[in-house]
Design a protein around this motif. Structure first.
Motif, PDB file in Angstrom:
ATOM      1  N   ALA A  50       4.650  60.213  87.865  1.00  9.51           N
ATOM      2  CA  ALA A  50       3.876  60.474  86.649  1.00  9.51           C
ATOM      3  C   ALA A  50       4.761  60.437  85.413  1.00  9.51           C
ATOM      4  CB  ALA A  50       3.174  61.827  86.771  1.00  9.51           C
ATOM      5  N   ALA A  51       5.947  61.034  85.495  1.00 11.84           N
ATOM      6  CA  ALA A  51       6.869  61.040  84.350  1.00 11.84           C
ATOM      7  C   ALA A  51       7.273  59.616  83.982  1.00 11.84           C
ATOM      8  CB  ALA A  51       8.101  61.878  84.670  1.00 11.84           C
ATOM      9  N   ARG A  52       7.535  58.794  84.974  1.00  9.64           N
ATOM     10  CA  ARG A  52       7.898  57.391  84.712  1.00  9.64           C
ATOM     11  C   ARG A  52       6.769  56.628  84.034  1.00  9.64           C
ATOM     12  NH1 ARG A  52      11.213  54.693  89.700  1.00  9.64           N
ATOM     13  NH2 ARG A  52      12.898  56.223  89.822  1.00  9.64           N
ATOM     14  N   CYS A  53       5.525  57.008  84.371  1.00 12.73           N
ATOM     15  CA  CYS A  53       4.351  56.308  83.838  1.00 12.73           C
ATOM     16  C   CYS A  53       3.843  56.903  82.530  1.00 12.73           C
ATOM     17  CB  CYS A  53       3.212  56.346  84.863  1.00 12.73           C
ATOM     18  SG  CYS A  53       3.574  55.490  86.397  1.00 12.73           S
ATOM     19  N   GLY A  54       4.331  58.098  82.194  1.00 14.96           N
ATOM     20  CA  GLY A  54       3.847  58.762  80.988  1.00 14.96           C
ATOM     21  C   GLY A  54       2.442  59.327  81.141  1.00 14.96           C
ATOM     22  N   ILE A  55       2.118  59.741  82.364  1.00 20.09           N
ATOM     23  CA  ILE A  55       0.810  60.339  82.621  1.00 20.09           C
ATOM     24  C   ILE A  55       1.021  61.696  83.294  1.00 20.09           C
ATOM     25  CG2 ILE A  55      -0.371  58.110  82.805  1.00 20.09           C
ATOM     26  CD1 ILE A  55      -0.297  58.398  85.849  1.00 20.09           C
ATOM     27  N   PRO A  56       0.009  62.563  83.282  1.00 19.21           N
ATOM     28  CA  PRO A  56       0.168  63.860  83.942  1.00 19.21           C
ATOM     29  C   PRO A  56       0.259  63.715  85.466  1.00 19.21           C
ATOM     30  CG  PRO A  56      -1.729  63.855  82.452  1.00 19.21           C
ATOM     31  CD  PRO A  56      -1.257  62.444  82.564  1.00 19.21           C
ATOM     32  N   GLN A  57       1.008  64.620  86.096  1.00 18.21           N
ATOM     33  CA  GLN A  57       1.112  64.623  87.563  1.00 18.21           C
ATOM     34  C   GLN A  57      -0.262  64.809  88.185  1.00 18.21           C
ATOM     35  OE1 GLN A  57       0.677  67.698  89.513  1.00 18.21           O
ATOM     36  NE2 GLN A  57       0.791  66.494  91.380  1.00 18.21           N
ATOM     37  N   SER A  58      -1.104  65.580  87.539  1.00 16.72           N
ATOM     38  CA  SER A  58      -2.445  65.815  88.087  1.00 16.72           C
ATOM     39  C   SER A  58      -3.249  64.521  88.186  1.00 16.72           C
ATOM     40  CB  SER A  58      -3.194  66.849  87.250  1.00 16.72           C
ATOM     41  OG  SER A  58      -3.328  66.401  85.915  1.00 16.72           O
ATOM     42  N   SER A  59      -2.980  63.576  87.302  1.00 17.14           N
ATOM     43  CA  SER A  59      -3.677  62.282  87.369  1.00 17.14           C
ATOM     44  C   SER A  59      -3.275  61.532  88.630  1.00 17.14           C
ATOM     45  CB  SER A  59      -3.369  61.430  86.144  1.00 17.14           C
ATOM     46  OG  SER A  59      -3.905  62.015  84.991  1.00 17.14           O
ATOM     47  N   VAL A  60      -1.983  61.544  88.936  1.00 16.90           N
ATOM     48  CA  VAL A  60      -1.508  60.884  90.156  1.00 16.90           C
ATOM     49  C   VAL A  60      -2.145  61.560  91.375  1.00 16.90           C
ATOM     50  CG1 VAL A  60       0.510  60.345  91.579  1.00 16.90           C
ATOM     51  CG2 VAL A  60       0.647  60.128  89.089  1.00 16.90           C
ATOM     52  N   ALA A  61      -2.172  62.885  91.374  1.00 12.51           N
ATOM     53  CA  ALA A  61      -2.753  63.627  92.502  1.00 12.51           C
ATOM     54  C   ALA A  61      -4.231  63.294  92.672  1.00 12.51           C
ATOM     55  CB  ALA A  61      -2.563  65.120  92.293  1.00 12.51           C
TER      56      ALA A  61
END
Length: 91
Positions: A50-61
């Motif tokens: 998520a950090a690499r993509c610039g999105i929240p971890q919750s989005s990946v989850a």
């Protein structure tokens, strides 16, 4: 009917709309499976991806647990960071 594939074939013969929904769900499942497998192979946590993509971890989850369908922009960000290529073809 003995298997999932038998059921899918039956449904496809009976209801083309449901058959289309099943195909779409299976396609999304294949995309998410590739994403999770590559993330794990790279040794990345959801948080790191998520950090690499610039999105929240919750989005990946939520994507990985099929609670949400990612928009194309988000999916492309994730695939780029994982070194994956998304191929789209007309059926």
């Amino acid at each position: 009917m003995r298997t999932w594939n038998d059921y899918k074939e039956h449904v496809a013969a009976v209801d083309p709309d449901i058959a289309k929904d099943i195909r779409e769900a299976e396609a999304m499942s294949a995309i998410v499976k590739a994403m999770v497998e590559q993330r794990n192979a790279m040794g990345l946590s959801q948080r790191e991806l998520a950090a690499r993509c610039g999105i929240p971890q919750s989005s990946v989850a939520r994507i990985e647990s099929f609670k949400t369908m990612p928009n194309l922009d988000t999916l492309l960000k994730i695939f780029q960071q994982l070194g994956l290529k998304l191929t789209i073809s007309a059926a």
